[in-house]
Design an enzyme around this catalytic site. Structure first.
Site, short mmCIF file in Angstrom:
data_model
loop_
_atom_site.label_atom_id
_atom_site.label_comp_id
_atom_site.label_asym_id
_atom_site.label_seq_id
_atom_site.Cartn_x
_atom_site.Cartn_y
_atom_site.Cartn_z
N ARG A 103 1.14 -1.46 -0.08
CA ARG A 103 0.13 -0.17 0.12
C ARG A 103 0.59 1.13 0.16
O ARG A 103 1.81 1.16 1.11
CB ARG A 103 -1.20 -0.06 1.10
CG ARG A 103 -2.02 -0.68 1.14
CD ARG A 103 -3.16 -0.64 1.89
NE ARG A 103 -2.49 -0.11 3.84
CZ ARG A 103 -3.13 0.28 4.00
NH1 ARG A 103 -4.54 0.42 4.02
NH2 ARG A 103 -3.01 0.60 5.46
N THR A 107 -1.03 7.49 -0.55
CA THR A 107 -2.56 7.50 -1.48
C THR A 107 -2.89 5.84 -1.15
O THR A 107 -4.38 5.93 -0.89
CB THR A 107 -2.13 7.18 -2.73
OG1 THR A 107 -2.05 5.88 -3.06
CG2 THR A 107 -1.87 7.99 -3.29
N ASP A 199 -0.19 -3.49 12.30
CA ASP A 199 0.66 -3.74 11.06
C ASP A 199 1.28 -5.08 10.57
O ASP A 199 2.11 -6.04 11.21
CB ASP A 199 1.95 -2.80 10.45
CG ASP A 199 2.17 -3.29 8.53
OD1 ASP A 199 2.69 -3.87 8.65
OD2 ASP A 199 2.43 -1.93 8.62
N ASP A 202 4.80 -6.27 9.14
CA ASP A 202 6.02 -5.67 11.10
C ASP A 202 5.69 -7.12 11.67
O ASP A 202 7.02 -6.50 12.16
CB ASP A 202 5.33 -4.02 10.79
CG ASP A 202 6.36 -3.13 9.88
OD1 ASP A 202 6.85 -3.17 8.97
OD2 ASP A 202 5.45 -2.49 11.06
C1 PRP Z 1 -1.50 -5.04 4.54
C2 PRP Z 1 -2.06 -6.19 4.43
C3 PRP Z 1 -2.19 -6.02 3.10
C4 PRP Z 1 -3.17 -4.41 3.62
C5 PRP Z 1 -4.39 -4.53 3.78
O1 PRP Z 1 0.35 -4.83 3.82
O2 PRP Z 1 -1.03 -6.90 4.41
O3 PRP Z 1 -2.17 -6.35 2.27
O4 PRP Z 1 -2.35 -3.82 4.20
O5 PRP Z 1 -4.85 -2.74 3.21
P1 PRP Z 1 -5.98 -2.56 2.30
O6 PRP Z 1 -7.07 -3.31 2.24
O7 PRP Z 1 -6.09 -0.75 3.00
O8 PRP Z 1 -5.27 -2.48 0.36
P2 PRP Z 1 0.77 -3.98 3.21
O9 PRP Z 1 0.61 -2.38 2.31
O10 PRP Z 1 0.94 -3.40 4.25
O11 PRP Z 1 1.69 -4.23 2.73
P3 PRP Z 1 3.22 -5.36 3.19
O12 PRP Z 1 2.67 -6.91 3.80
O13 PRP Z 1 4.22 -5.62 3.01
O14 PRP Z 1 3.38 -5.22 4.73
N1 URA Z 2 -2.38 -3.33 7.23
C1 URA Z 2 -2.36 -3.87 7.83
O1 URA Z 2 -1.12 -4.23 8.77
N2 URA Z 2 -2.49 -3.26 9.67
C2 URA Z 2 -3.80 -2.38 9.30
O2 URA Z 2 -4.26 -2.40 10.20
C3 URA Z 2 -4.52 -2.51 7.89
C4 URA Z 2 -3.77 -2.71 6.98
#
Ligand code: PRP
Ligand code: URA
Length: 207
Positions: A103, A107, A199, A202
């Site tokens: 994400r 945005t 997160d 993380d």
């Molecule tokens: C997180 C999560 C989803 C997304 C959800 O990933 O694992 O993929 O956010 O958010 P959304 O419904 O608003 O799209 P992130 O984009 O943080 O990437 P990561 O898994 O690499 O940390």
């Molecule tokens: N992605 C995450 O990992 N946690 C949230 O709460 C939203 C998006």
């Protein structure tokens, strides 16, 4: 929302509470995520088709039942990979595809950076996994990609969902069932789920 399924099993809720707890360290977070995913998979595969096969028990011949579908599991990178083992423990014959999305922090729109799938995608039962359904952007784009590649039977499996994400995903892909262990209250201004678990990526990887 007809295509939303909240799995309320007590063992799932018990583990989810420990997963959410800020005092759960990375190691235990990963273990809980795997265990929870396995419980969820047990529930979401209930209606998979079976076929009869003839086998020999030590005493006689009988007709037993085996799964009559191939399964493709697709984690959304990164956090979805934390659910991989939990699915494969129960469905070891599943093939695995990958979708790389992150994400954009400004945005909140998903950015695609990787996609690779087994050739059986079109006929398989496909399970797209990501622990979090927040705005819904990542799941919507993930399913757009799967459909573009020919997938037809898609289930979306997460653990914590926000109402905003469920709404967006249901209207973008009404044919896809959404399975979650919890429907939380709302998103905050940064697109994080409240109360949520923070997160997910993380917490899995310690970043
Ligand atoms: C997180 C999560 C989803 C997304 C959800 O990933 O694992 O993929 O956010 O958010 P959304 O419904 O608003 O799209 P992130 O984009 O943080 O990437 P990561 O898994 O690499 O940390
Ligand atoms: N992605 C995450 O990992 N946690 C949230 O709460 C939203 C998006």
């Amino acid at each position: 929302m007809a295509n939303l399924h909240i799995i309320n099993h007590p063992l799932i809720q018990n583990k989810l509470t420990r997963l959410r707890d800020v005092n759960t360290n990375n190691h235990n977070f990963r273990l809980l995520l795997e265990e929870l995913t396995a419980f969820m998979v047990y529930e979401i595969t209930r209606d998979y088709p079976l076929k009869e096969v003839e086998i020999e028990t030590p005493l006689e011949t009988m007709k037993g039942k085996v799964l009559d579908t191939s399964v493709v599991l697709v984690p959304i990178l990164r956090a979805g990979t934390g659910m991989l083992r939990g699915v494969l423990d129960l469905v070891p014959m599943a093939r695995v595809g990958h979708i790389g999305l992150y994400r954009d922090p400004e945005t909140l729109q998903p950015v695609e950076y990787y996609a690779k799938f087994p050739q059986t995608l079109a006929e398989a039962q496909v399970i797209l996994v990501d622990p979090m359904l927040a705005t819904g952007g990542s799941a919507i784009v993930g399913i757009d990609i799967l459909k573009r590649e020919g997938a037809q039977k898609i289930q979306f499996l997460c653990l914590v969902a926000a109402p905003e994400g469920v709404e967006a995903l249901s209207s973008a892909h009404p044919d896809v069932s959404i399975y979650t262990a919890a429907l939380d209250r709302e998103l905050n201004d940064h697109g994080y789920i409240l109360p949520g678990l923070g997160d997910a990526g993380d917490r899995i990887f310690g970043t």
